[in-house]
Design an enzyme around this catalytic site. Structure first.
Site, PDB file in Angstrom:
ATOM      1  N   LYS A 153       0.973  -1.274   0.225  1.00 28.49           N
ATOM      2  CA  LYS A 153       0.071   0.476   0.190  1.00 28.49           C
ATOM      3  C   LYS A 153       1.193   1.430   0.140  1.00 28.49           C
ATOM      4  O   LYS A 153       0.911   2.642  -1.176  1.00 28.49           O
ATOM      5  CB  LYS A 153      -0.838  -0.454   1.139  1.00 28.49           C
ATOM      6  CG  LYS A 153      -1.496   1.128   1.845  1.00 28.49           C
ATOM      7  CD  LYS A 153      -2.469   1.106   2.648  1.00 28.49           C
ATOM      8  CE  LYS A 153      -2.777   0.176   3.347  1.00 28.49           C
ATOM      9  NZ  LYS A 153      -1.826   1.035   4.506  1.00 28.49           N
TER      10      LYS A 153
ATOM     11  N   THR B 179       3.624   1.848  -0.877  1.00 29.83           N
ATOM     12  CA  THR B 179       4.435   1.796  -2.161  1.00 29.83           C
ATOM     13  C   THR B 179       3.768   2.538  -3.058  1.00 29.83           C
ATOM     14  O   THR B 179       4.104   3.375  -4.391  1.00 29.83           O
ATOM     15  CB  THR B 179       5.467  -0.061  -2.542  1.00 29.83           C
ATOM     16  OG1 THR B 179       5.992  -0.323  -1.294  1.00 29.83           O
ATOM     17  CG2 THR B 179       5.943  -0.218  -4.026  1.00 29.83           C
TER      18      THR B 179
ATOM     19  N   ARG C 126       2.168   8.122   7.493  1.00 31.33           N
ATOM     20  CA  ARG C 126       2.669   8.141   8.332  1.00 31.33           C
ATOM     21  C   ARG C 126       4.115   8.263   8.721  1.00 31.33           C
ATOM     22  O   ARG C 126       4.708   7.646   8.101  1.00 31.33           O
ATOM     23  CB  ARG C 126       1.794   7.111   8.831  1.00 31.33           C
ATOM     24  CG  ARG C 126      -0.120   7.718   9.415  1.00 31.33           C
ATOM     25  CD  ARG C 126      -0.473   5.962   9.996  1.00 31.33           C
ATOM     26  NE  ARG C 126      -0.190   4.528   9.352  1.00 31.33           N
ATOM     27  CZ  ARG C 126      -1.041   4.021   9.861  1.00 31.33           C
ATOM     28  NH1 ARG C 126      -1.183   3.558  11.119  1.00 31.33           N
ATOM     29  NH2 ARG C 126      -0.283   2.764   8.450  1.00 31.33           N
TER      30      ARG C 126
ATOM     31  N   LYS D  14       7.809  -5.466  10.420  1.00 33.16           N
ATOM     32  CA  LYS D  14       7.530  -4.879   8.907  1.00 33.16           C
ATOM     33  C   LYS D  14       9.470  -5.073   8.878  1.00 33.16           C
ATOM     34  O   LYS D  14       9.656  -5.286   7.568  1.00 33.16           O
ATOM     35  CB  LYS D  14       7.048  -3.720   9.100  1.00 33.16           C
ATOM     36  CG  LYS D  14       5.674  -3.838   9.526  1.00 33.16           C
ATOM     37  CD  LYS D  14       5.326  -2.312   8.952  1.00 33.16           C
ATOM     38  CE  LYS D  14       3.526  -1.970   8.991  1.00 33.16           C
ATOM     39  NZ  LYS D  14       3.231  -0.710   9.023  1.00 33.16           N
TER      40      LYS D  14
ATOM     41  N   ALA E  53      -3.501   1.247  13.285  1.00 28.43           N
ATOM     42  CA  ALA E  53      -4.921   1.630  12.765  1.00 28.43           C
ATOM     43  C   ALA E  53      -5.520   0.667  13.037  1.00 28.43           C
ATOM     44  O   ALA E  53      -6.773   0.939  12.858  1.00 28.43           O
ATOM     45  CB  ALA E  53      -4.555   1.000  10.874  1.00 28.43           C
TER      46      ALA E  53
ATOM     47  N   PHE F 246      -3.664  -0.475   7.409  1.00 28.24           N
ATOM     48  CA  PHE F 246      -3.979  -2.271   6.680  1.00 28.24           C
ATOM     49  C   PHE F 246      -5.276  -1.986   5.997  1.00 28.24           C
ATOM     50  O   PHE F 246      -5.286  -1.151   5.043  1.00 28.24           O
ATOM     51  CB  PHE F 246      -4.640  -1.995   8.732  1.00 28.24           C
ATOM     52  CG  PHE F 246      -3.802  -2.528   9.226  1.00 28.24           C
ATOM     53  CD1 PHE F 246      -2.546  -3.292   8.984  1.00 28.24           C
ATOM     54  CD2 PHE F 246      -3.541  -2.123  10.645  1.00 28.24           C
ATOM     55  CE1 PHE F 246      -1.538  -3.628   9.721  1.00 28.24           C
ATOM     56  CE2 PHE F 246      -2.849  -2.347  11.752  1.00 28.24           C
ATOM     57  CZ  PHE F 246      -1.820  -2.374  11.258  1.00 28.24           C
TER      58      PHE F 246
ATOM     59  N   PHE G 161       3.891  -8.492  -8.900  1.00 27.96           N
ATOM     60  CA  PHE G 161       5.418  -9.283  -8.620  1.00 27.96           C
ATOM     61  C   PHE G 161       5.733 -10.148  -9.804  1.00 27.96           C
ATOM     62  O   PHE G 161       4.775 -10.817 -11.067  1.00 27.96           O
ATOM     63  CB  PHE G 161       4.934 -10.127  -7.156  1.00 27.96           C
ATOM     64  CG  PHE G 161       4.451 -10.078  -6.224  1.00 27.96           C
ATOM     65  CD1 PHE G 161       5.503 -10.365  -5.599  1.00 27.96           C
ATOM     66  CD2 PHE G 161       3.270  -8.538  -5.513  1.00 27.96           C
ATOM     67  CE1 PHE G 161       5.347  -9.260  -3.731  1.00 27.96           C
ATOM     68  CE2 PHE G 161       3.755  -7.885  -4.677  1.00 27.96           C
ATOM     69  CZ  PHE G 161       4.174  -8.694  -3.410  1.00 27.96           C
TER      70      PHE G 161
ATOM     71  N   TRP H  69       6.832  -0.936  -8.511  1.00 31.07           N
ATOM     72  CA  TRP H  69       8.151  -1.256  -7.419  1.00 31.07           C
ATOM     73  C   TRP H  69       9.251  -1.335  -8.632  1.00 31.07           C
ATOM     74  O   TRP H  69      10.326  -1.409  -7.909  1.00 31.07           O
ATOM     75  CB  TRP H  69       7.007  -2.604  -6.610  1.00 31.07           C
ATOM     76  CG  TRP H  69       8.423  -3.079  -5.541  1.00 31.07           C
ATOM     77  CD1 TRP H  69       8.475  -2.872  -4.332  1.00 31.07           C
ATOM     78  CD2 TRP H  69       9.326  -4.179  -6.208  1.00 31.07           C
ATOM     79  NE1 TRP H  69       9.839  -3.409  -3.595  1.00 31.07           N
ATOM     80  CE2 TRP H  69      10.294  -4.555  -5.525  1.00 31.07           C
ATOM     81  CE3 TRP H  69      10.566  -4.799  -7.493  1.00 31.07           C
ATOM     82  CZ2 TRP H  69      11.420  -5.332  -4.942  1.00 31.07           C
ATOM     83  CZ3 TRP H  69      11.044  -5.767  -7.331  1.00 31.07           C
ATOM     84  CH2 TRP H  69      11.664  -5.878  -5.882  1.00 31.07           C
TER      85      TRP H  69
END
Length: 559
Positions: free
Chosen positions: A74, A76, A97, A108, A276, A304, A384, A412
């Site tokens: 998200k 990214t 954030r 993470k 969140a 999230f 991906f 990405w």
């Protein structure tokens, strides 16, 4: 992709511009920046005040399906979309954030985007950054210290030490501190009582900072914090023990948004960071409002999946700040949809169209939900290398059945060049005139009915339960004048239900509200459901075990 650099290697190789140059692009004079080194700065409060008469740009929300271990991307996509908008000639900036040290060293390992869609300086943002979280931690714990000190020196406010609700915080995952006893060791150390620690991002001070309009509003809200109750059950506020002024002093600099840049040198505000699933999960109102005065398009995210992040963004942040979102992007990956369709993580590399179709029910639910707020939606398929054409087409068909378009994004690996199609579609949506934003429920609805509305309309619950004590507490708050507040439901991020193992799009489940907390300063009521913790623990193999300084003094292990 074979041979692809790691996120930290890409970030380290970034050709950053001086932060004064990034500020100049937004029309911010150098003297209105408070630099933290050469690549980050805060925006002065007087410059922010000077923008009030400017028109607002278009606000774009990036949200997602329910998160899985497969990854959704998200942040990214949020960063990539801003780069893409600028690539097609639009004046755009990003608002996200700040990262918490707890998840960074827990699961993470970082939170600033990924691949060629990142915000830099990556290491700084994932560690101490400009000290905002430390200031919030200090302000919160100053209030904790003042409470126990007030009780020790005569307890003029007649605080019932059994009813002190204000806990302590630290910005780290530490399950051992969830429940503690303080003031042990004899008369000199005060009156022993049970308390505990929450993580800093769950602090009401964090929520207050992120919802305050300015320093005056900040101090007012800090004073409204209810720290506990007297024996007659009347509330004691932070201002009653004269804590609000000193807390505001500690937060003076933290209130100023942080300016940094993307890998492609586009401006970014990174400010605030409420969880969140525990709190409302959005960056600060002051950063978002300031960005809307400085750019034609502001892309922000909510934590999230859309059941938590988007709902709270709309029902709490937009309601309180008067924001009007123009469009929303829901991020999904083929891998995550396959997990929602029942595929195990070690089998995600194998083509499985049936699992994509089954898991896409989760995506369809989120599309329906976001539309309930009157906001037009587009789906971003975060690509991906293992995705197949058949799987991608299955996602597109699912979105189309909901009347939405799903667009494949390769940001990405390719940066802005890989997301121009989405950027063009988002810009069209934002100017299409189809946004008619409205919160899910009116202010006047009773508190328990607000909880029921979210649980039934967003989570698709069949029933909402709560014991007599919870219902009586909500009724009492309504009598005290808090009935008009929105509700912030603390729930697992992994499912529409309160059971993290129920993936996909479950219906008819029971949502049990086991506890409610009044965040009078922030301006919402927290309803805690399921097994949600306000102080997370570290996993069996925390990311911290793989973070270190190499021989050249560079940080390894952040990603």
């Amino acid at each position: 992709m074979t041979g692809m650099k790691s996120d930290i290697e890409i970030a380290r190789a970034a050709a950053k511009k001086p932060i004064t140059e990034i500020g100049a692009r937004l029309g911010i004079p150098p003297e209105k920046l408070v630099p933290y080194g050469h690549d980050k700065a805060k925006i002065s409060a007087d410059f922010i005040r000077s923008l009030s008469s400017r028109p607002d740009g278009k606000l774009i929300l990036v949200t997602a399906i329910n998160p899985t271990p497969a990854g959704e991307g998200k942040t990214t996509t949020t960063v990539g979309l801003v780069d893409g908008l600028n690539r097609i000639g639009r004046n755009a900036m990003v608002c996200i954030r700040e990262a918490s040290l707890g998840p960074c060293f827990g699961v993470k390992g970082g939170a600033a985007g990924g691949g060629y869609a990142q915000i830099v300086p990556m290491e700084d943002m994932n560690l101490h950054f400009t000290g905002d979280f430390h200031a919030i931690t200090s302000a919160h714990n100053l209030l904790s210290a003042l409470i126990d000190n007030h009780i020790y020196w005569g307890n003029e406010q007649a605080i019932d030490s059994r009813r002190v609700t204000w806990r302590r915080v630290m910005d780290m995952n530490d399950r051992a501190l969830r429940e503690v006893v303080c003031s042990l060791g004899g008369v000199a150390n005060g009156y022993p009582r049970e308390t505990g620690f929450d993580i800093t991002v769950a602090s009401e001070v964090m929520a207050i900072l992120c919802l305050s309009e300015d320093l005056a509003d900040l101090e007012r809200r800090l004073g409204e914090i209810i720290i506990g109750y007297r024996r007659d059950k009347s509330p004691v506020r932070a201002r009653d023990i004269k804590a609000d002024g000193a807390m505001a002093v500690l937060l003076k600099d933290a209130m100023q948004p942080n300016l940094v840049q993307t890998l492609e040198n586009n401006p970014a505000f990174v400010h605030g960071g409420p969880f969140a699933n525990i709190a409302h999960g959005c960056n600060s109102v002051v950063a978002t409002r300031t960005a809307l005065k400085l750019a034609d398009y502001v892309v922000t995210e909510a934590g999230f999946g859309a059941d938590l992040g988007a709902e709270k963004f709309f029902d709490i942040k937009c309601r309180k700040a008067g924001l009007q979102p123009a469009a929303a992007v829901i991020v999904a990956t083929v891998r995550a949809l396959k997990m929602n369709g029942g595929v195990k993580k070690d089998e995600l590399g194998q083509e499985n169209v049936d699992a994509v179709v089954a898991g896409a029910e989760n995506l369809a639910r989120h599309i329906e939900n976001v539309r309930k707020f009157g906001v037009p939606v587009v789906v971003a398929i975060n690509h991906f290398g293992s995705d197949t054409e058949a799987e991608i087409e299955a996602v597109k068909r699912c979105a189309a059945r909901q009347g939405a378009e799903a667009i494949l994004c390769r940001h990405w690996a390719e940066g802005s060049a890989g997301i121009t199609e989405l950027a063009t579609r988002v810009a069209d949506l934002a100017h299409g005139g189809t946004a008619h934003f409205s919160p899910l429920y009116p202010d006047k609805l009773p508190l328990f009915e607000k909880i029921e509305r979210i649980a039934r309309d967003i989570y698709r619950a069949g029933e909402v339960t709560a014991d007599k004590q919870v219902r009586e507490q909500l009724r009492l708050w309504e009598e005290q004048g808090y009935g008009g507040l929105p509700v912030c439901i603390a729930k697992t991020q992994y499912s529409f239900s309160t059971d993290p193992s129920l993936r996909g799009a479950p219906e008819g489940h029971v949502v049990n509200v086991r506890e409610v907390r009044l965040s009078a300063g922030a301006g919402f009521v927290v309803a805690i459901t399921g097994e949600i913790m306000t102080m997370p623990g570290l996993p069996q193999s925390p990311a911290a075990e793989r973070i270190f300084l190499n021989e050249q003094g560079y940080i390894e292990g952040l990603f």
